[in-house]
Every structure is written in structure tokens, then in C-alpha cells.
Design an enzyme around this catalytic site. Structure first.
Site, short mmCIF file in Angstrom:
data_model
loop_
_atom_site.label_atom_id
_atom_site.label_comp_id
_atom_site.label_asym_id
_atom_site.label_seq_id
_atom_site.Cartn_x
_atom_site.Cartn_y
_atom_site.Cartn_z
N CYS A 263 0.84 -1.20 0.00
CA CYS A 263 0.00 0.00 0.00
C CYS A 263 0.87 1.24 0.00
CB CYS A 263 -0.87 0.02 1.25
SG CYS A 263 -1.83 -1.47 1.46
N TRP B 25 -3.32 -2.31 -1.47
CA TRP B 25 -3.05 -3.66 -2.00
C TRP B 25 -3.76 -4.58 -1.02
CZ3 TRP B 25 0.10 -5.83 -5.92
CH2 TRP B 25 0.29 -7.20 -5.80
N GLU C 159 23.81 -20.00 4.00
CA GLU C 159 23.42 -18.67 3.50
C GLU C 159 24.15 -17.57 4.27
OE1 GLU C 159 22.19 -17.16 1.16
OE2 GLU C 159 21.37 -15.27 1.91
N LYS D 57 24.73 -8.76 -10.31
CA LYS D 57 23.41 -9.00 -9.74
C LYS D 57 22.70 -10.14 -10.47
CE LYS D 57 19.98 -8.32 -6.98
NZ LYS D 57 20.14 -9.03 -5.70
N ASN E 191 -0.59 0.85 5.95
CA ASN E 191 0.18 -0.06 5.12
C ASN E 191 0.69 -1.17 6.02
OD1 ASN E 191 1.99 -1.32 3.43
ND2 ASN E 191 3.49 0.33 3.47
N GLY E 192 0.51 -2.43 5.66
CA GLY E 192 1.01 -3.52 6.49
C GLY E 192 -0.12 -4.35 7.07
N GLU F 79 30.62 -12.92 0.40
CA GLU F 79 30.47 -12.17 -0.86
C GLU F 79 30.63 -10.67 -0.68
OE1 GLU F 79 26.75 -12.48 -3.05
OE2 GLU F 79 25.61 -12.66 -1.21
N HIS G 177 33.44 -34.44 12.03
CA HIS G 177 33.94 -35.24 10.91
C HIS G 177 34.97 -34.46 10.08
CE1 HIS G 177 31.00 -38.28 11.84
NE2 HIS G 177 30.09 -37.32 11.92
N LYS H 130 26.63 -14.83 2.58
CA LYS H 130 26.44 -13.37 2.72
C LYS H 130 27.74 -12.72 3.16
CE LYS H 130 23.59 -12.58 0.99
NZ LYS H 130 22.58 -13.41 0.42
N ARG I 79 4.09 0.55 -6.55
CA ARG I 79 4.05 -0.42 -5.47
C ARG I 79 2.94 -1.46 -5.69
NH1 ARG I 79 6.49 2.30 -0.85
NH2 ARG I 79 5.19 1.23 0.65
O1 M6R Z 1 18.77 -14.06 -9.61
P1 M6R Z 1 18.99 -15.39 -8.95
O2 M6R Z 1 18.23 -15.55 -7.69
O3 M6R Z 1 18.77 -16.54 -9.87
O4 M6R Z 1 20.52 -15.38 -8.57
C1 M6R Z 1 21.11 -16.50 -8.01
C2 M6R Z 1 22.45 -16.16 -7.41
O5 M6R Z 1 23.31 -15.62 -8.38
C3 M6R Z 1 22.32 -15.15 -6.26
O6 M6R Z 1 21.48 -15.62 -5.25
C4 M6R Z 1 23.70 -14.85 -5.64
O7 M6R Z 1 24.17 -15.98 -4.99
C5 M6R Z 1 23.62 -13.66 -4.71
N1 M6R Z 1 24.76 -12.81 -4.90
C6 M6R Z 1 23.57 -14.04 -3.28
O8 M6R Z 1 23.53 -12.97 -2.42
#
Ligand code: M6R
Length: 608
Positions: free
Chosen positions: A2, A74, A480, A603, A98-99, A487, A503, A484, A27
């Protein structure tokens, strides 16, 4: 999502409010409305569908008030019709929202017991009635809002307009963003600075828990405790209106903080909040009950979302899941059943390996379901069915809000599969949906750990290696979390299943290696504690991520603890994503790294 607009102006504001609403159209919305004060009396115009319908109504029956609020809705609770469109009003006030107000049922029952009648299916009306009731007990508008806000649970933003108060608007932020704009003898409220761009470039973003009293003179901002606070006023450069970072330094920070809102929006698309059940937005071209297995393919963070979903599908729907990173899946020549199903998860919908493995599955005669954030992407278009994640544009290279929205959709899908296969009772579905509804609010709570995480990041920034450990769904979370960190900070980080420690990886542990234990209070918590003891015995520096009750059970010395809210363990991965993302983010910031565009990364990975 919203959109909210408010103006305390000098002349008729209806045209300005609709102009600002137009800027919030991106939005997504399905109805719109506006309320102004006409000689001190509240008047509303609302319309189903696009803004043009509202504009037509305003042409037929204009509003001339110099103070007003507007909204694009929405639909979450209740159909997208005129009755449910905002602003919602009583004789005393009008409100835009909103929410999601999680505890609206309980509040509604209380108000009904006082004889108050409700006209809509929305959760928002409860806010209008609650503040109105407080005013009927003798409180002024500001006091009535102050008394009501602490009673509301969930993640939301609100804007209030009061009958007879021609120089007063109130805005409140609790998990969904809200900005204040300052003009010449005019003050504005908006979901973002973009909405207010035609009127002013001087913007203050409310911080979590803040609420503000707006008059023509300006705004008084109060924090969650009611203390008057000062928040920075910034001048927004014209070119930054397109992709606005809000008051955040990096897009990644903004995207982390947007999660309560976008997860709420995604949930509203998959859950009937009134009936407490999952309702998928599209009919699937197969029957879950007839499947003998499910295949999942994705890359990077999206792959980890799939790995978490494997636990959910196997437990809730008793369906075996095979999952592989797409770069392997595409060449493995795996035998896939004709008429079987492959789930393809991708933020961009353009990842080359993911697309290729989807095409491979299709060529084997499989149905493909795309769980995709960019609805116009190739994967979204080529999949047999699209289940969108409604995270909005994600700009930071490190995926954050797309991940939590992927998890939200995947859990809804696992619940739908459990129902179709008869492995999940109606009671259990309701329990899980009730838990899902609390996620945006819990995420907002988890975000409040940010200061402690920032401190901790200074220590992590000194490390050369970091280990992340977890069991059950916390294992993919560990993977994950490590991804994070590596990267964006370039610190070497690895995620392991906590039970695997002995192990091999245990050899890495010494006092220089921070070990992040992700330990929600679930069925395997005791086992995780044993693994923590193994780490502690070898001088490892433990950072424990768990809730307060579980923490009290561990009696172990840690380097730091990050306290998460109490929750139903199934939803833990969605909420626990927040501290892992914040830790990676702040570590990278401390180290002076380019958080939004880390080296060597893109990206959207459209090459093999
Ligand atoms: O656009 P996608 O979700 O398909 O991308 C997959 C990966 O390239 C993406 O998740 C990548 O690992 C990110 N940099 C993680 O933060």
C-alpha cells in the site's frame, strides 16, 4: 504494497494527494481513496481499481479541504472493493494503513464488546475504531494515538486525520517505512520520498517505532517510548528519486529493512488472512497428491532457499525432494519423471544455469513452477506456472529481501502441498498460517538487534575465517549466512551442518575463529547445544543466535549472543535471516567494502 500520503497544506490538497498517490503506483494497488477536512468535517472519496476511478469521483464530487490523507490499497484483509478501500473512518478520524495488524481479531472482539460496529473486512478499521474509542473516553487525538499504538502488533505504517483538527496529521512507523517532507508552510507524509518529490526535497525518514505529529509549522517526532527525538533532515537530489536509498547508506541496508513490509505483502498474496489458510494465486497444472517426488533447482542464495524448502516439503507434505545447484543439475542428465514437477527459484529470473536446468526439466516433460521476483523475466515467462515473490526491485548484489520472500512463498507452497496430500491437518495448517502472519512483526523485532550486531561486526571484521553451524533448517541458514559474509566482506566463511563438525571442520577451531551457531529453539536444539560444547571445549569463540528462553538453557560462555524473538520453529529461517544479513552487512561496512557492488560479482548472472 500500500501507499500512504498526507498533506497539511495551505490550499485545497486533493489534487496534490492524488498526484503523490500516482507516484506510488509502482508499489501495486487495487483501490484508492482520499479523505480531507471540509469545514472541519471528514469527507472521503474512494474507488475500486485504478487511480483514474478515484480522480473521476473527485471530478464529480470535488473535495476542497487544505488538509488530507490518501492511500493506494493492496488488498490483504478483505476484497479489493470500495468498502474496504482506505481511508477508514469514524466520526472522529480517518486512517490510512500499510502492512498487517496481526492482533486485529482480538482488538475487534474487545471493541465489539463495547458495542462498536464494524463495516469492513479490513484489519485497518480496528485502528480507526480503537483510536476513536480512546477519544470517546476523553483523550485528545495525540493521546489517543499514543494509547493505541502500543496495543497494535505486526509490521505497519499509519497516517491519521482528525475531524475538527485542521492543522494536525499523525504518522506512525512500525515495520513499514514512512517519510516526512517539509515545505513552505506545508508538511507532508509519504510512504517514500518519491511520493513527495513534486512538493519538497527536504525529507526526514522516521525510524523504527517513531511516530510524528505534523502541523503546517513542521513535525514533532517521538520515539517508541514517547520521548521527543530529532531525526536527520536530508535534501534528496532529484536524480536519486528513481532508486531511492531512503535514509540508508547502501541499498543492501534498505533492502534488509524493507523485509517486514515485503514479506507482509508476499504473505497477503498467498494467505487468506481472514480464513487462516493458504490460497495460491494461480491454479497449479498438476496435483500434489499424485507426485512421487519434487525436484528443486536454483543458484546461490535462491538455492539455499530451496534447501530450506526441502525440509518443509518433506516434513509437512511427506514428499521426497531432490535439490541441486542449477549449474550441476543442467548437465547431470538426471532422470526426471514425465509429468513430475521442478521448482525453479530465482530473484532475477535470468540466471543462465537456472534457466537451462528449467529448460532441461521441461524437455523431460516436467511441469515447472517459477518462484521469481522479476515477473517479466525469462524464467517467469517460460515456467508452466509462476509464483511471484513480491520483494520489489532488489538492487544490492547480495540477495536479502528476495530470499525472505522466496522462503515465504515456499512455506506457503509446502503447506498447500501438505493439505493436498492429506499430510497436514486443518488445525496444523491454521497453526502454521497463524505463525506465518506473525513473521513481518517478528522481523521488525529482529531488526532491533542492529546496534548489537554492529558492535559484533567490529570483532568479526578482524577474523580471517568464520564458521557458521546449524542443524535442520538452520543448516542451510548457516550456508546462507556464510555466503552473505564472504560475498560482501571477502572474509573466508563456511557453513556446515553442526553434526558434521566432528567429521573434519572441528580441526579448524581455535580462538581466532568466530563460530556462529544458529540455534532456534526447535526439535534439534539440544543436539546443537552439544555441538556448541564441542566448540567451546576447543577454545572456539561462539556467537549464539537463539531466543531468550533457549539461551537460558545453554549455560555456556559465548563471545556474543543475538536474541531472536520467541517463534514457531518452522518460520525460524525467515526471521533468523535478519541477524545473518545484518552481520554480513555491518562487517563489510566496517571493512570499508563496496557493499552494494562487491568485487567480481554481478546481480544477474546471465552467463554460465
Ligand atoms: O537471480 P537469482 O536468484 O537466480 O541469482 C542466483 C544467485 O546468483 C544469487 O542468489 C547470488 O548468490 C547472490 N549474490 C547471493 O547474495
Amino acid at each position: 504494497m500500500c501507499g500512504i500520503v498526507g498533506i497539511v497544506g495551505r490550499r485545497s490538497v486533493a489534487a496534490q494527494v492524488t498526484e503523490a498517490l500516482q507516484r506510488l503506483e509502482y508499489r501495486g494497488y487495487d483501490s484508492a481513496g482520499i479523505a480531507t477536512l471540509e469545514n472541519g468535517r471528514l469527507e472521503r472519496r474512494r474507488a475500486e481499481g485504478k487511480l483514474v476511478n478515484l480522480q473521476l469521483k473527485l471530478l464529480q464530487s470535488p473535495l476542497s479541504g487544505a488538509i488530507g490523507i490518501g492511500h493506494t490499497r493492496w488488498a490483504t484483509h478483505g476484497r479489493p472493493n470500495e468498502t474496504n478501500a482506505h481511508p477508514h473512518a469514524t466520526e472522529r478520524l480517518a486512517v490510512v494503513h500499510n502492512g498487517i495488524i496481526e492482533n486485529f481479531r482480538q482488538l475487534k472482539a474487545e471493541l465489539q464488546a463495547h458495542g462498536i460496529r464494524f463495516d469492513t473486512e479490513t484489519d485497518t478499521e480496528v485502528v480507526a475504531q480503537a483510536v476513536s474509542y480512546a477519544m470517546a473516553q476523553g483523550l485528545g487525538p495525540v493521546e489517543a494515538v499514543a494509547a493505541t499504538l502500543p496495543r497494535l502488533r505486526g509490521a505497519f505504517a499509519l497516517g491519521f486525520l482528525f475531524a475538527g483538527e485542521s492543522d494536525l496529521l499523525i504518522g506512525a512507523r512500525h515495520g513499514a517505512p514512512l517519510a516526512i517532507g517539509f515545505g513552505e508552510g506545508e508538511t507532508y507524509l509519504g510512504s517514500d520520498a518519491l511520493a513527495l518529490a513534486p512538493f519538497t526535497d527536504a525529507i526526514t525518514y522516521l525510524e523504527e517505532g517513531d511516530w510524528a505529529i505534523l502541523t503546517r509549522e513542521g513535525a514533532e517526532i517521538r520515539d517508541i517510548t514517547g520521548e521527543v527525538v530529532t531525526r536527520p533532515r536530508q535534501i534528496i537530489a532529484a536524480q536519486s528519486y528513481r532508486v531511492d536509498k531512503g535514509n540508508h547508506r547502501y541499498f543492501m541496508a534498505k533492502e534488509i529493512h524493507e523485509q517486514p513490509e515485503v514479506v507482509g505483502r508476499t504473505l497477503a498474496h498467498y494467505v487468506d488472512l481472514a480464513e487462516d489458510c493458504v490460497v495460491l494465486p494461480v491454479a497449479l497444472p498438476f496435483d500434489f497428491a499424485k507426485l512421487s517426488r519434487l525436484t528443486i533447482t536454483a543458484c546461490g542464495t535462491a538455492y539455499y532457499a530451496g534447501l530450506i524448502a526441502k525440509y518443509w516439503f518433506e516434513k509437512l507434505a511427506r514428499i521426497p525432494v531432490e535439490i541441486d545447484v542449477a549449474s550441476e543439475a543442467r548437465y547431470r542428465e538426471a532422470p526426471l519423471d514425465k509429468d513430475g514437477v521442478t521448482l525453479v527459484i530465482s530473484q532475477s529470473g535470468e540466471t543462465a544455469d537456472t534457466l537451462a536446468s528449467m529448460r532441461y526439466a521441461k524437455a523431460q516433460g516436467q511441469h515447472t513452477i517459477g518462484i521469481v521476483n522479476v515477473a517479466t523475466s525469462t524464467i517467469a515467462r517460460e515456467a508452466s506456472a509462476l509464483l511471484p515473490t513480491l520483494a520489489g526491485v532488489e538492487i544490492g548484489v547480495a540477495s536479502t529481501k528476495a530470499f525472505s520472500c522466496q522462503l515465504t512463498v515456499l512455506l506457503c507452497l509446502a503447506i498447500a502441498a501438505g493439505r493436498a496430500r492429506g499430510t497436514l491437518s486443518v488445525v496444523d495448517e491454521r497453526r502454521l498460517v497463524d505463525a506465518l502472519i506473525t513473521v513481518p512483526g517478528l522481523m521488525a523485532e529482529a531488526l532491533r538487534q542492529e546496534q548489537e550486531i554492529e558492535q559484533l561486526a567490529r570483532e568479526i571484521a578482524k577474523a580471517k575465517n568464520v564458521l557458521y553451524l546449524g542443524r535442520g533448517t538452520a543448516y542451510p541458514m548457516a550456508l546462507e549466512g556464510a555466503l552473505k559474509l564472504k560475498e560482501i566482506s571477502y572474509i573466508h566463511a563456511e557453513g556446515y551442518a553442526a553434526g558434521e563438525l566432528k567429521h573434519g571442520p572441528i580441526a579448524l577451531i581455535d580462538e581466532t575463529v568466530p563460530v556462529i551457531m544458529i540455534a532456534p529453539h526447535d526439535a534439534v536444539f539440544e543436539k546443537t547445544v552439544s555441538n556448541m560444547q564441542e566448540v567451546a571445549a576447543r577454545g572456539g569463540r561462539i556467537i549464539l543466535v537463539t531466543d531468550a528462553k533457549a539461551m537460558a538453557l545453554t549455560e555456556m560462555e559465548t563471545m556474543a549472543t543475538l536474541t531472536m524473538p520467541d517463534l514457531e520453529p518452522t518460520i525460524a529461517p525467515i526471521v533468523y535471516a535478519i541477524p545473518l544479513q545484518l552481520l554480513a552487512y555491518h562487517t563489510a561496512v566496517v571493512m570499508g567494502k563496496d557493499v552494494d557492488q562487491p568485487r567480481n560479482l554481478a546481480k544477474s548472472v546471465t552467463v554460465e
